[in-house]
Design an enzyme around this catalytic site. Structure first.
Site, PDB file in Angstrom:
ATOM      1  N   MET A  41       0.830  -1.198   0.000  1.00  0.00           N
ATOM      2  CA  MET A  41       0.000   0.000   0.000  1.00  0.00           C
ATOM      3  C   MET A  41       0.866   1.250   0.000  1.00  0.00           C
ATOM      4  SD  MET A  41      -2.961   1.308  -0.032  1.00  0.00           S
ATOM      5  CE  MET A  41      -3.120   3.078  -0.107  1.00  0.00           C
ATOM      6  N   GLU A  80       4.629   0.658  -5.756  1.00  0.00           N
ATOM      7  CA  GLU A  80       4.188   1.538  -4.655  1.00  0.00           C
ATOM      8  C   GLU A  80       4.941   2.862  -4.695  1.00  0.00           C
ATOM      9  OE1 GLU A  80       1.543   0.452  -3.480  1.00  0.00           O
ATOM     10  OE2 GLU A  80       1.814  -1.641  -4.094  1.00  0.00           O
TER      11      GLU A  80
HETATM   12  N1  TRP Z   1      -3.309   0.562  -3.632  1.00  0.00           N
HETATM   13  C1  TRP Z   1      -2.738  -0.726  -3.389  1.00  0.00           C
HETATM   14  C2  TRP Z   1      -1.866  -1.009  -4.603  1.00  0.00           C
HETATM   15  O1  TRP Z   1      -0.815  -0.511  -4.723  1.00  0.00           O
HETATM   16  C3  TRP Z   1      -3.788  -1.771  -3.254  1.00  0.00           C
HETATM   17  C4  TRP Z   1      -4.173  -2.148  -1.873  1.00  0.00           C
HETATM   18  C5  TRP Z   1      -3.353  -2.488  -0.880  1.00  0.00           C
HETATM   19  C6  TRP Z   1      -5.461  -2.332  -1.352  1.00  0.00           C
HETATM   20  N2  TRP Z   1      -4.066  -2.856   0.221  1.00  0.00           N
HETATM   21  C7  TRP Z   1      -5.356  -2.767  -0.054  1.00  0.00           C
HETATM   22  C8  TRP Z   1      -6.700  -2.159  -1.873  1.00  0.00           C
HETATM   23  C9  TRP Z   1      -6.458  -3.055   0.738  1.00  0.00           C
HETATM   24  C10 TRP Z   1      -7.803  -2.446  -1.099  1.00  0.00           C
HETATM   25  C11 TRP Z   1      -7.675  -2.884   0.196  1.00  0.00           C
HETATM   26  O2  TRP Z   1      -2.228  -1.646  -5.538  1.00  0.00           O
HETATM   27 ZN    ZN Z   2      -1.357   0.179  -6.936  1.00  0.00          ZN
END
Ligand code: TRP
Ligand code: ZN
Length: 902
Positions: free
Chosen positions: A272, A307
């Site tokens: 994330m 990321e």
């Molecule tokens: N945005 C994250 C990515 O780089 C995706 C993601 C990570 C996510 N943890 C999450 C989405 C929990 C929904 C819930 O792709």
């Molecule tokens: Zn992403």
């Protein structure tokens, strides 16, 4: 204290068309956390103001599983109500002046098994807020178009939680009474709340200073649990490469003094991109040669890149609403794919990466696009946004961005990115805004000229089919290719309009295999030996002139568009492409088509699989030539020699008989094993020694090919009762100095059901019993075993009782349950329906713990309607068993009800 239940409002459909701007803006937030696993106190002090552009309305703040203690407006008590989880304030100050709002709540991180919001993992605190987890931390306008400046104060027991992290820069830290301490962090950028993060715990870090081109120093840190420091080097190197690459390729520099990555073993997804504080699944951080495979090393590089690249594509420019998710995800996947390709030393390695990416798209996204969960890259509605973090949003979204680059050129695309940032930096925008910027930066390009039509890639779901026919006119020496495009019906979309499809083309001499110079009729003379034909009508054709003999067409080179090409290739034509196409993608593709045609023929025939024709001699001979080829590299050979997966074969058929597909493919594997016996021996011997371990593309390719050879040699040994190769595999398993070779040897024994697999599995477990990520491999290998498929389910049931199994840990649940239900069709689709019963039991059991993970598992039966009997009826019953459950999560309910809808 007021006790609140979860926001258990009935599932409702959120529609893109209903978007309205928020009634209030939140300018600043100061969060103060008193961290305690059983009861964490959260003080949320905000300044807000009315949005003058929309009609006055009540302030409705999102919340979920919070205990509310106090609400103050401008320092004084106020009236409020709670409605379907939301905190509603109706008597706020009039006018456009800012006011303060103070909300005090508590939550219980120790009991947060959903892993959304604030939770505890291995005695440390972590947060996950995307998409809608921030509302589980405090009441807020939990939507990405509300961007605020964050200040965060953390207080916790100093001994248990020595490290206190949040986004941005550390402003101050202090020691408090009672053995507690505090830290205050200030993020210099405004951000939507989904990018908020905090981490607190007993962690150590590897750190390194880097200097950006402008001369500014930055501190890079990778935080892990104390025992894992020896597995952080690769992630750090990947991060450094990412920083350098984004500046070199797109002029995008790191905008923070400090950039942190933290690893946790309890995580719903891969990683994330929280601003300046990325939180990662340990699987995508921790690696050393003893515990991680080449594939793990490559994945870490690409996820760290992904990321990091979000810092610009996602964080600096974010999404207006969650329907625009692909704005950041499709673009960022495209960027991480380009990053991995640009890091390849050899051109062939770039092609290997492209093939791998396309393989994922076709084996996972194409079926999604043809099933009940099909949705456009920019969806029109959802019940649960977590269900829309899909391969369509990510991988197909990346293909849409790639087509834009194809249509405007690499430099044109870089210009488009520059314009995108010039226009939208600091804002929450839409997919339209991105496409417009790329088009406006390239006004002469086919993209700009056909932008509204090109954007159908965002609005229409389904994989387009391209039916191609050819006509050679010997007298006129012309060769014409006719293209007809169509797109199947998808849920909610009956009729489709034509897409803009960039089709990269070439022609090969049928006899010589040589690349032909291309002269396009009506165009400017010669265009070299590759041509980009941009199709935009339902039907179009292109004619080449001065073509002396009927050529072999090489269509959709480099997979220039995410479509299915139907052309009636003869085996002879495919063999020509396989041997000669200068485009490595189509060269690989020709081999896949050959194998696919044989598989489909055998599946359709009435012969029992063991005596079905399977692979013909010409195919075997061609594979031998590839395997022994003097100049092709090992990674490419390994891809060519990998048969299409059972899932990919199934996707080509109208009616799926999983056991028949499995039997036919296993028979083909046996054929390859025995017919190429000496070649595999040669390949293993020639590729098994690789010197000191390095996870570079060249030596990974050699290990992959050696691993494949060993697998086939053990398979062949079973039929010849030969003990030599299984013995060698066991020896290799014991002696290997790296996880790739060790694991390949172990798989060779397990996949050939050799008796030595029993001691090998036991030894592997005892060697790595303290390495969670390696134990995941151990579980996954057994659950994913394709040999003696009928015995896998009992083995999986046994493993559920293993002391190392833990359903609450998503990685472990995936390693055992998903490996069986979603990655092992031959073992999962049983005539006695026991696989489906197992599936429904675990969807329900997981749903009570973690709905997001349960909903992913629920998708294993997406394609049930295509199954032959008795599978179809049994699958329907399993789905009905799940929907019958009363208190199902929105996540699982949406997936199963879409699956059952007509
Ligand atoms: N945005 C994250 C990515 O780089 C995706 C993601 C990570 C996510 N943890 C999450 C989405 C929990 C929904 C819930 O792709
Ligand atoms: Zn992403």
């Amino acid at each position: 204290m007021l006790q609140l239940r979860d926001s258990s409002a009935p599932a409702h459909l959120v529609r893109r068309a209903d978007y309205t701007a928020p009634a209030f803006w939140i300018d600043t937030v100061h969060l103060t956390f008193d961290l305690d696993p059983a009861k964490t106190r959260v003080l949320n002090q905000m300044t807000l103001r009315r949005n003058p552009d929309v009609p006055a309305a009540a302030l409705r703040l999102d919340g979920d599983e919070l205990n509310l203690a106090r609400v103050l407006v401008n320092g004084a008590g106020t009236s409020f109500k709670l409605d379907a989880g939301q905190l509603v304030l109706e008597n706020l100050p009039e006018g456009n002046e800012p006011f303060t709002l103070e909300i005090f709540t508590t939550c219980t991180p120790a009991k947060n098994t959903k892993l959304m919001g604030l939770y505890v993992s291995n005695d440390s605190f972590f947060t996950q807020c995307e998409a809608e987890g921030f509302r589980r931390i405090t009441y807020f306008l939990d939507r990405p178009d509300v961007m605020a400046m964050f200040t965060v104060t953390l207080r916790a027991d100093k001994e248990k939680y020595p490290v206190l992290l949040s986004n941005g820069n550390l402003l101050e830290s202090a020691t408090l009474e009672d053995g507690r301490h505090s830290a205050t962090w200030v993020d210099p950028f405004k951000k939507p709340c989904y990018l908020f993060a905090l981490v607190a715990g007993m962690l150590v870090c590897r750190q390194q200073q880097v200097v950006s081109r402008s001369g500014k120093p930055h501190l890079l840190q990778v935080y892990v649990r104390p025992g894992d420091m020896d597995k952080t080097e690769h992630a750090m190197q990947s991060l450094i490469k990412s920083v350098i690459w984004d500046e070199a390729r797109f002029g995008l520099a790191l905008d923070l003094e400090r950039f942190m990555i933290v690893a946790t073993s309890d995580f719903n997804m891969g990683a994330m991109e929280n601003k300046g504080l990325n939180v990662f699944n340990t699987k995508y951080v921790l690696a050393n040669q003893a515990t991680a495979t080449d594939v793990d090393f490559a994945n870490i590089e690409s996820v760290v890149g992904h990321e990091y690249f979000h810092n610009w594509t996602g964080n600096r420019i974010t999404c207006r609403d969650w329907f625009q998710l692909s704005l950041k995800e499709g673009l960022t996947v495209f960027r991480d794919q380009e990053f991995s390709m640009d890091l390849c030393a050899e051109a062939s390695a770039r092609a290997v990466k492209r093939i791998e990416d396309v393989r994922v798209l076709r084996t996972v996204q194409f079926p999604e696009d043809a099933g009940p969960m099909a949705h456009p890259v920019r969806p029109d509605s959802y019940v649960e946004i977590n269900n829309f973090y899909t391969v369509t949003i990510y991988e197909k979204g990346a293909e849409v961005v790639r087509m834009m680059q194809t249509l405007v050129g690499r430099d044109g695309f870089a210009k488009g990115m520059t314009l995108y940032f010039a226009r939208h930096d600091g804002n929450a925008v839409t997919c339209d805004d991105f496409a417009q910027a790329v088009a406006d930066a390239n006004p002469e390009s086919p993209l700009a000229q056909q932008l509204p039509q090109f954007k159908r890639w965002y609005s229409q779901a389904g994989t387009p089919h391209l039916a191609v026919t050819s006509h050679f006119d010997a007298a006129a020496q012309t060769y014409t290719l006719n293209f007809v495009q169509s797109c199947p019906v998808t849920p909610g979309q009956e009729a489709k309009e034509p897409f803009v499809i960039p089709i990269s083309l070439g022609l090969l001499g049928a006899a010589s295999g040589a690349a032909q110079p291309l002269r396009v009729q009506g165009g400017c003379q010669s265009v070299g030996d590759s041509h980009l034909f941009v199709m935009s009508q339902a039907q179009e054709s292109i004619t080449f002139e001065q073509v002396p003999e009927e050529p072999v067409p090489s269509i959709l080179r480099g997979f220039s568009a995410p479509v299915v090409v139907d052309y009636a290739y003869t085996d002879a034509q495919l063999l020509t492409l396989l041997a000669n196409d200068p485009d490595p993608f189509n060269r690989w593709e020709a081999g896949q088509r050959l194998a696919l045609q044989s598989a489909i023929k055998s599946i359709a025939s009435s012969a029992i699989p063991s005596s079905a024709t399977g692979l013909n001699d010409a195919y075997i001979a061609a594979m031998r030539t590839v395997l022994r080829h003097p100049t092709l590299d090992a990674a490419f050979k390994e891809l060519v020699l990998t048969l299409p997966s059972e899932t990919y074969i199934a996707d080509q058929l109208e009616v799926i008989d999983p056991q028949r597909i499995h039997a036919v493919r296993e028979r083909m594997r046996e054929q390859l094993a025995t017919a190429l016996l000496e070649d595999w021996q040669w390949a293993y011997t020639a590729h098994c020694q690789n010197g000191a371990y390095q996870p570079d593309t060249l030596s990974s390719g050699r290990r992959a090919l050696a691993g494949m050879a060993l697998g086939y040699l053990c398979l062949a040994a079973r039929h010849t009762a030969d003990a030599v190769w299984p013995g060698k595999a066991y020896q290799r398993f014991k002696d290997a100095d790296n996880m790739t070779d060790r694991f390949n040897a172990l798989s060779a024994l397990v996949q050939s059901a050799h008796p030595l697999s029993t001691p090998a599995l036991a030894r592997f477990h005892s060697l790595f019993q303290h390495e969670e990520l390696v134990l995941d491999k151990w579980f996954a290998l057994q659950a994913g075993c394709t040999d003696r498929a009928g015995e896998v389910l009992p083995a999986v049931r046994q493993l559920l009782k293993h002391p190392n199994f833990n359903l609450r840990n998503p990685n472990r649940a995936r390693s055992l349950i998903f490996s069986y239900c979603s990655a092992n069709p031959g073992a999962f689709h049983r005539t006695d329906a026991a696989g489906y019963v197992f599936w429904s039991d675990h969807v329900l059991e997981l749903d009570a713990i973690n709905p997001q993970v349960a909903a992913r598992l629920a998708r294993a039966l997406d394609r049930w309607k295509k199954l032959a009997e008795p599978y179809r009826q049994a699958a329907r019953e399993a789905l009905q068993r799940v929907t019958a459950k009363a208190d199902l999560s929105n996540d699982v309910r949406e997936v199963v009800s879409r699956a059952l809808a007509d």
